[in-house]
Design a protein around this motif. Structure first.
Motif, PDB file in Angstrom:
ATOM      1  N   ILE A 156       0.853  -1.241  -0.114  1.00  0.00           N
ATOM      2  CA  ILE A 156       0.054  -0.012   0.034  1.00  0.00           C
ATOM      3  C   ILE A 156       0.949   1.112  -0.049  1.00  0.00           C
ATOM      4  O   ILE A 156       1.901   1.357   0.807  1.00  0.00           O
ATOM      5  CB  ILE A 156      -0.977  -0.126   1.256  1.00  0.00           C
ATOM      6  CG1 ILE A 156      -1.979  -1.172   1.069  1.00  0.00           C
ATOM      7  CG2 ILE A 156      -2.058   1.355   1.163  1.00  0.00           C
ATOM      8  CD1 ILE A 156      -2.478  -1.766   2.496  1.00  0.00           C
TER       9      ILE A 156
ATOM     10  N   ALA B  47      -0.695  -0.192   7.309  1.00  0.00           N
ATOM     11  CA  ALA B  47      -1.683   0.874   6.717  1.00  0.00           C
ATOM     12  C   ALA B  47      -3.229   1.066   7.399  1.00  0.00           C
ATOM     13  O   ALA B  47      -3.446   1.994   7.479  1.00  0.00           O
ATOM     14  CB  ALA B  47      -2.184   0.199   5.043  1.00  0.00           C
TER      15      ALA B  47
ATOM     16  N   TRP C  68      -7.004   0.305  -6.632  1.00  0.00           N
ATOM     17  CA  TRP C  68      -6.934  -0.912  -6.077  1.00  0.00           C
ATOM     18  C   TRP C  68      -6.580  -1.822  -7.049  1.00  0.00           C
ATOM     19  O   TRP C  68      -7.315  -2.153  -7.994  1.00  0.00           O
ATOM     20  CB  TRP C  68      -8.259  -1.079  -5.211  1.00  0.00           C
ATOM     21  CG  TRP C  68      -8.529  -0.370  -4.260  1.00  0.00           C
ATOM     22  CD1 TRP C  68      -7.900  -0.328  -2.908  1.00  0.00           C
ATOM     23  CD2 TRP C  68      -9.435   0.992  -4.230  1.00  0.00           C
ATOM     24  NE1 TRP C  68      -8.686   0.659  -2.171  1.00  0.00           N
ATOM     25  CE2 TRP C  68      -9.476   1.518  -2.924  1.00  0.00           C
ATOM     26  CE3 TRP C  68     -10.255   1.579  -5.222  1.00  0.00           C
ATOM     27  CZ2 TRP C  68     -10.072   2.531  -2.629  1.00  0.00           C
ATOM     28  CZ3 TRP C  68     -10.798   2.654  -5.072  1.00  0.00           C
ATOM     29  CH2 TRP C  68     -10.834   3.118  -3.721  1.00  0.00           C
TER      30      TRP C  68
ATOM     31  N   ALA D 158      -2.378  -1.030  -3.743  1.00  0.00           N
ATOM     32  CA  ALA D 158      -3.147  -0.010  -3.628  1.00  0.00           C
ATOM     33  C   ALA D 158      -2.438   1.134  -3.192  1.00  0.00           C
ATOM     34  O   ALA D 158      -1.509   1.341  -2.745  1.00  0.00           O
ATOM     35  CB  ALA D 158      -4.439  -0.095  -2.343  1.00  0.00           C
TER      36      ALA D 158
END
Length: 190
Positions: A56, A71, A133, A143
């Motif tokens: 992420i 995250a 995503w 993401a």
């Protein structure tokens, strides 16, 4: 001869039409559920949409990539400073950048709105962000988010109550990962 008039239209249609990815509809539901879980502060549900080894990318300049737990902890920090988080978004199918074909990924332009928790006042304006995503096997494996993170931090610091001795330190405390931890991680990653 009449057929020649339709030939350019047929060629144009053939070049611009792509088959929708059958996974997109389910992935879109997941992306919207991820956004709602963030609004609700439900990070166990939020994490359930991500693969264990998902990567992420946060919006802050120079920040290291985050794992799912990191995250979730980082994004939960928004609830330390915000309440009544809502979103409106335009969700779009993503494409494979090599084949230029729909790949089931989800892209979104989202406007986040909330109230500033220390004062109860609405944030002036909305936080406009671009999110993506990428999915594999029904789970997010990558993401990322793009927004003016520095401008958002400055806005928060300017909204801190007047009796706050050090707005920057208070801001770091509100985001429980803290600025120093994020900075030291990004320096090591670079």
């Amino acid at each position: 001869m009449r057929a020649l008039y339709f030939l350019p239209a047929l060629l144009l249609a053939a070049c611009t039409t792509s088959t929708p990815n059958p996974e997109y509809a389910e992935n879109l539901k997941s992306a919207k559920a991820i956004c709602q879980a963030h609004c609700d502060g439900d990070y166990e549900t939020w994490k359930s949409y991500f693969a264990e080894d998902a990567v992420i990318h946060a919006a802050e300049h120079g920040s290291a990539t985050l794992g799912v737990d990191e995250a979730a902890e980082f994004y939960s920090g928004f609830h330390a400073i915000s309440e009544d988080i809502t979103y409106t978004g335009i969700f779009l199918p993503g494409v494979d950048t090599l084949q230029m074909q729909p790949d089931g990924s989800v892209r979104a332009y989202i406007q986040w709105d909330s109230k500033f928790k220390p004062t109860g006042e609405p944030f002036p304006g909305v936080l406009k962000a671009y999110h993506y995503w990428n999915f594999e096997g029904g789970k997010v494996h990558q993401a990322g988010t793009f927004y003016d993170a520095g401008g958002f931090s400055n806005l928060i610091a300017s909204m801190m109550p007047a009796d706050t001795p050090d707005p920057a330190a208070a801001l770091a405390d509100l985001f429980h990962l803290g600025m120093s931890k994020r900075k030291s991680r990004s320096v090591r990653a670079g």
